[in-house]
Scaffold this motif. Structure first.
Motif, mmCIF file in Angstrom:
data_model
loop_
_atom_site.group_PDB
_atom_site.id
_atom_site.type_symbol
_atom_site.label_atom_id
_atom_site.label_comp_id
_atom_site.label_asym_id
_atom_site.label_seq_id
_atom_site.Cartn_x
_atom_site.Cartn_y
_atom_site.Cartn_z
ATOM 1 N N VAL A 1 57.673 48.018 28.537
ATOM 2 C CA VAL A 1 56.285 47.615 28.770
ATOM 3 C C VAL A 1 56.222 46.509 29.813
ATOM 4 N N VAL A 2 57.134 45.532 29.667
ATOM 5 C CA VAL A 2 57.192 44.421 30.624
ATOM 6 C C VAL A 2 57.455 44.936 32.029
ATOM 7 N N PHE A 3 58.428 45.815 32.162
ATOM 8 C CA PHE A 3 58.800 46.331 33.474
ATOM 9 C C PHE A 3 57.617 47.037 34.134
ATOM 10 N N LEU A 4 56.985 47.956 33.405
ATOM 11 C CA LEU A 4 55.858 48.699 33.965
ATOM 12 C C LEU A 4 54.689 47.764 34.289
ATOM 13 N N SER A 5 54.417 46.833 33.389
ATOM 14 C CA SER A 5 53.313 45.906 33.593
ATOM 15 C C SER A 5 53.518 45.059 34.845
ATOM 16 N N GLU A 6 54.735 44.555 35.035
ATOM 17 C CA GLU A 6 55.021 43.719 36.200
ATOM 18 C C GLU A 6 55.019 44.527 37.499
ATOM 19 N N SER B 1 52.751 41.781 30.060
ATOM 20 C CA SER B 1 54.006 41.090 30.364
ATOM 21 C C SER B 1 53.811 39.587 30.506
ATOM 22 N N GLY B 2 52.576 39.121 30.360
ATOM 23 C CA GLY B 2 52.286 37.723 30.617
ATOM 24 C C GLY B 2 51.951 37.454 32.065
ATOM 25 N N ALA B 3 52.031 38.479 32.899
ATOM 26 C CA ALA B 3 51.627 38.394 34.310
ATOM 27 C C ALA B 3 52.381 37.308 35.066
#
Length: 254
Positions: A6-11, A62-64
């Motif tokens: 999720v973090v990877f895709l979001s970033e 991801s917290g952006a």
């Protein structure tokens, strides 16, 4: 591992949109055949701030971070957890850094697609490069480095301050909220952006610079690799210094 995905895709998505809209406003102002040609530095600065706004909105999962300097600054501040409940470790840090670089590269490619005909008819190679990456008004590597360190220090220090000191699971630009971080980027640009074009983000500069090097742009000229280390090293130093400074200057109340 699910959270890391999720973090990877979001970033990737957030950084790609950041660069698409940020480099896009530069293209509109700098490329001579555009309707926005000559819009000026203030238009570019506002455009970049709003581009960050969009990037933060879509990468909340991801917290952006959207910026390796933010990621490394949070590590230096003693963060134990990133967005989506991801613990801070070597794997998670590398995941953020890779996603930010890939997103920046992809965003730059989409800018080229959007302005393909204008790039092909642009007579000045410097204008073309300026769409993708930053460059100094006065080339002095040491002082250019200092400017990037200062600008990035302000960005990361304020991000950490808005998060209440050392960051927890909401660490990143999302800790400020989309509008405050957009205003922060605008004020950094208007106050400190003149000397170097305020990269304040290694991925934002290096990813598009690589795209400029690889893309088949007519008459594009040099990618100015001799300067490319400044907008990478300066923001990394500024971000880490901000993280360390937060340990002393932004104590957590208990």
């Amino acid at each position: 591992m699910d959270n890391l995905g999720v973090v990877f895709l979001s970033e990737v998505v957030g950084t790609a949109l950041l660069v698409l809209l940020g480099c896009g406003v530069v293209a509109n102002v700098a490329l001579t055949k555009n309707k926005g040609f000559g819009g000026g530095f203030l238009m570019v600065t506002i455009g970049w701030g709003l581009a960050v706004f969009v990037g933060v909105i879509v990468s909340y999962n991801s917290g952006a971070h959207l910026n390796p300097a933010v990621t490394l600054g949070l590590v230096a501040s003693g963060a134990t957890e990133f967005g989506s409940g991801v613990p801070v470790n070597v794997v998670s840090v590398l995941t953020y850094l890779a996603a930010e670089m890939i997103g920046a590269f992809l965003g730059a490619i989409v800018v080229w697609l959007a302005y393909k005909q204008h790039f092909d008819q642009e007579p000045e190679a410097a204008n073309t490069l300026g769409v993708f990456s930053t460059g100094p008004a006065i080339r002095s590597y040491g002082w250019n480095l200092v400017t990037e360190i200062i600008g990035t220090f302000v960005l990361v220090f304020v991000v950490i301050a808005f998060g209440g000191g050392r960051q927890g699971e909401s660490g990143g630009l999302a800790a400020l909220g989309a509008l405050p971080v957009a205003l922060l980027v605008i004020v950094i640009g208007t106050s400190l952006g003149g000397p170097t074009g305020y990269a304040i983000n290694p991925a934002r500069d290096l990813g598009p610079r690589i795209a400029h090097f690889l893309l088949p742009i007519k008459g594009k000229g040099s990618s100015d690799w001799s300067y490319s280390w400044v907008p990478v090293v300066g923001p990394v130093i500024g971000g880490v210094l901000a993280g360390w400074a937060s340990l002393v200057l932004l104590p957590i109340l208990t």
